[in-house]
Design a protein around this motif. Structure first.
Motif, PDB file in Angstrom:
ATOM      1  N   ALA A   1     -15.015 -30.364  17.696  1.00  0.00           N
ATOM      2  CA  ALA A   1     -15.612 -30.910  16.480  1.00  0.00           C
ATOM      3  C   ALA A   1     -15.963 -29.793  15.512  1.00  0.00           C
ATOM      4  O   ALA A   1     -16.352 -30.037  14.384  1.00  0.00           O
TER       5      ALA A   1
ATOM      6  N   LYS B   1     -11.648 -32.436  15.625  1.00  0.00           N
ATOM      7  CA  LYS B   1     -11.962 -33.856  15.554  1.00  0.00           C
ATOM      8  C   LYS B   1     -12.573 -34.152  14.192  1.00  0.00           C
ATOM      9  O   LYS B   1     -13.330 -33.324  13.680  1.00  0.00           O
ATOM     10  N   PRO B   2     -12.349 -35.336  13.668  1.00  0.00           N
ATOM     11  CA  PRO B   2     -11.447 -36.378  14.147  1.00  0.00           C
ATOM     12  C   PRO B   2      -9.988 -35.994  13.901  1.00  0.00           C
ATOM     13  O   PRO B   2      -9.644 -35.473  12.861  1.00  0.00           O
ATOM     14  N   PHE B   3      -9.139 -36.222  14.920  1.00  0.00           N
ATOM     15  CA  PHE B   3      -7.771 -35.765  14.824  1.00  0.00           C
ATOM     16  C   PHE B   3      -6.860 -36.953  14.550  1.00  0.00           C
ATOM     17  O   PHE B   3      -7.229 -38.107  14.747  1.00  0.00           O
ATOM     18  N   ASP B   4      -5.668 -36.636  14.120  1.00  0.00           N
ATOM     19  CA  ASP B   4      -4.667 -37.651  13.861  1.00  0.00           C
ATOM     20  C   ASP B   4      -3.892 -37.883  15.165  1.00  0.00           C
ATOM     21  O   ASP B   4      -3.290 -36.948  15.705  1.00  0.00           O
ATOM     22  N   LEU B   5      -3.919 -39.098  15.665  1.00  0.00           N
ATOM     23  CA  LEU B   5      -3.327 -39.364  16.979  1.00  0.00           C
ATOM     24  C   LEU B   5      -1.838 -39.032  17.066  1.00  0.00           C
ATOM     25  O   LEU B   5      -1.414 -38.329  17.987  1.00  0.00           O
ATOM     26  N   PRO B   6      -0.990 -39.508  16.125  1.00  0.00           N
ATOM     27  CA  PRO B   6       0.433 -39.159  16.201  1.00  0.00           C
ATOM     28  C   PRO B   6       0.651 -37.653  16.188  1.00  0.00           C
ATOM     29  O   PRO B   6       1.538 -37.142  16.878  1.00  0.00           O
TER      30      PRO B   6
END
Lengths: 238, 313
Positions: free
Chosen positions: A92, A113-118
């Protein structure tokens, strides 16, 4: 990737997720499984440390701020013991100095974080691809009179070719990747047969016995699959 | 040229104060020594007078110099505390945000289209995390208002049921049902002069602490009882408990429990400081009782008032 001798489906790698927040941990685990990976999870530093070493994951997703051992301490310890497992750090904190510290300590990648999942999935895939390529480039392992050709899935003992079943081959390479390291029957069962396997650790014992016979391992052989009492098995060079 | 720039950048207020104080203290100490020598070794009264004069100058000067150093030290410590505080808040906010984004993108990926059970699990998690975020933000704003004494309370005379039930239902919306066994027993219906949303926040904080500091099989018991003209709210958990040292400090702002490995627990350390402040504003008392490894009980006691109806009688 490697062609299997008996046409078994390609098994993707095992990823260890070390994250103390339950929602994130379960969400990451679910998504990685949906992408075909086998996932192990740890909720605190201690479990992360233990699994990181014992379970031999192919990649570790590591949260930095955790109770107990911090992610950075686990990373430092892994690299100190010459473990080259690829590590992606999740944090974070997006201060550049933290990123540099993480990468300096031996992380292969760093996401905040917050991260982009793809994006996370892509980066994991890139790291694993690199490892697979390395394996592909040096596919032949030699131990004394035993030669293992990964890509051809081929084993030779003292010049004669041995036919192994797919699982026997996987079992052998699993040991050969970490010579001298002891693995428990449970770990072997999980890694080779998968989490869903309904059998008992007896299966492991049977396969080890079969391997020893096929590889003609006796007291005189330079390569031994040793039983470690009350613990498990290891492959050893005399 | 760049060396000069660097020098200028380092001359912030704190370091200037330190330099001045150090620069003043040295001659002042020397003069004091001279003054003392003059008084003790004086051969005539003129020297004694001079010695007294020197001492009466150097002692206050030394005092001011030391004061300046103490002040600079405090400023540096406060700056560090603030930096830590901001780092901790950002972690507290970013964790639920990450979960929300993760589960939303999971739904977006379409990989769960054949799995309605998992879809609703994702949605429920998103909603739970938004509540956590909301509660976190509330806490920050309350802290800001209460630390500047700008915390207006809307007091009403009623039983504590609304505040307690409200806190419990908000807590339930933040956790999954299988994580916590929660029991609530309200045996008191006496009226208390209180602000229900303020007490709601206080009790909610006790509940989230109980949740955070318990292992698996979390068990939280809430009771509200009458006791000698007070209404007592107990929030009991079966968690890791507190050491005597922690129990003494736990209501201090920014205080977080230091674990055995020397590291502090996560969080910002404000919840209990806010609770303490708010309970005091209600003319009540908050206390903690705990054994390390054996759970914790937080007790809030508030004075009973005659209800409006009873006064009319």
């Amino acid at each position: 990737m490697s062609k299997s001798a008996s046409g078994s489906k390609s098994r993707k790698e095992t990823i260890l997720v070390v994250e103390d927040d339950r929602s994130l941990r379960e969400g990451l685990s679910m998504n990685l499984e949906l992408h075909g990976y086998t996932v192990l999870t740890a909720a605190d530093g201690e479990a992360g440390m233990q699994l990181g070493f014992d379970a031999r994951p192919d990649l570790i997703v590591l949260d930095i701020m955790m109770p107990g051992w911090s992610g950075l301490e686990i990373l430092a310890e892994l690299r100190k013991r010459k473990e080259t497992v690829p590590v992606l750090i999740l944090s974070a904190r997006d201060k550049t100095s933290d990123k540099v510290t993480g990468l300096d300590l031996g992380a292969d990648d760093y996401m905040t974080k917050p991260f982009d999942l793809p994006e996370l999935i892509s980066r994991i895939e890139v790291m694993l691809r690199r490892v697979r390529r390395k394996e592909h480039d040096s596919p032949v392992l030699s131990f004394g009179e035993l030669t293992i050709d990964r890509s051809a899935r081929h084993v030779t003992v003292r010049e004669s070719t041995i036919t192994l079943s797919a699982k026997e081959f996987d079992l052998l390479t699993f040991f050969a990747d970490s010579p001298g390291k002891v693995f428990t029957r449970e770990t072997i069962l999980e890694r080779i047969w998968g989490w869903d396997y309904e059998g008992t650790t007896r299966t492991v014992d049977n396969f080890i016995a079969s391997l020893r016979k096929k590889l003609r391992i006796d007291a005189a052989s330079t390569v031994q699959i040793k039983t470690v009492p009350k613990v498990g098995y290891k492959l050893e060079l005399k | 040229m760049s060396a000069m720039k660097r020098l200028r950048l380092n001359l912030n207020l704190t370091s200037v104060i330190v330099i001045i104080a150090a620069g003043v203290l040295l001659p002042v100490m020397l003069s004091a020594v001279v003054g003392i020598v003059a008084i003790t070794m004086a051969k005539n009264s003129a020297t004694i007078v001079m010695g007294v004069l020197v001492i009466s100058f150097t002692v206050p000067a030394a005092g001011c110099g030391l004061l300046a150093l103490v002040f600079a030290g405090r400023k540096a410590r406060l700056a560090r505390q603030q930096a830590d505080f901001i780092a901790n808040i950002s972690h507290e906010f970013r964790t639920p945000l990450s979960a929300i984004r993760l589960y939303a993108q999971t739904l977006q990926s379409g990989k769960l289209s054949d799995d309605p059970e998992r879809i609703s699990m994702c949605i429920e998690t998103i909603l739970r995390e938004t509540t956590w975020l909301d509660v976190m933000i509330d806490k920050m704003l309350t802290w800001r208002a209460s630390s500047k004494d700008r915390m207006p309370l809307n007091m009403v005379r009623q039983s504590l049921e609304e505040a307690v039930d409200g806190a419990i239902s908000r807590f339930k919306s933040m956790v999954t049902p299988d994580e916590v066994t929660l029991s609530c027993q309200i045996d008191s219906h006496c009226s208390v002069l209180h602000d229900p949303s303020a007490l709601n926040a206080v009790i909610l904080n006790l509940l989230t602490n109980a949740y955070k500091y318990s292992g698996h099989h979390k068990q939280i018991d809430v009771t509200v009882q009458d006791q000698d003209g007070q209404v007592v709210i107990n929030v009991k958990d079966n968690g890791i408990g507190l050491t005597k040292a922690d129990a003494k400090q736990i209501f201090r702002p920014f205080y977080r429990v230091t674990r055995r490995d020397g590291r502090e627990t996560s969080g910002v350390g404000l919840g209990l400081a806010i609770a303490y402040h708010l309970v005091n504003q209600h003319k009540g008392k908050i206390a903690v009782q705990s054994e390390e490894g054996d759970g914790t009980v937080f007790m809030i006691s508030l004075p009973v008032v005659e209800s409006a109806m009873e006064i009319e009688k």
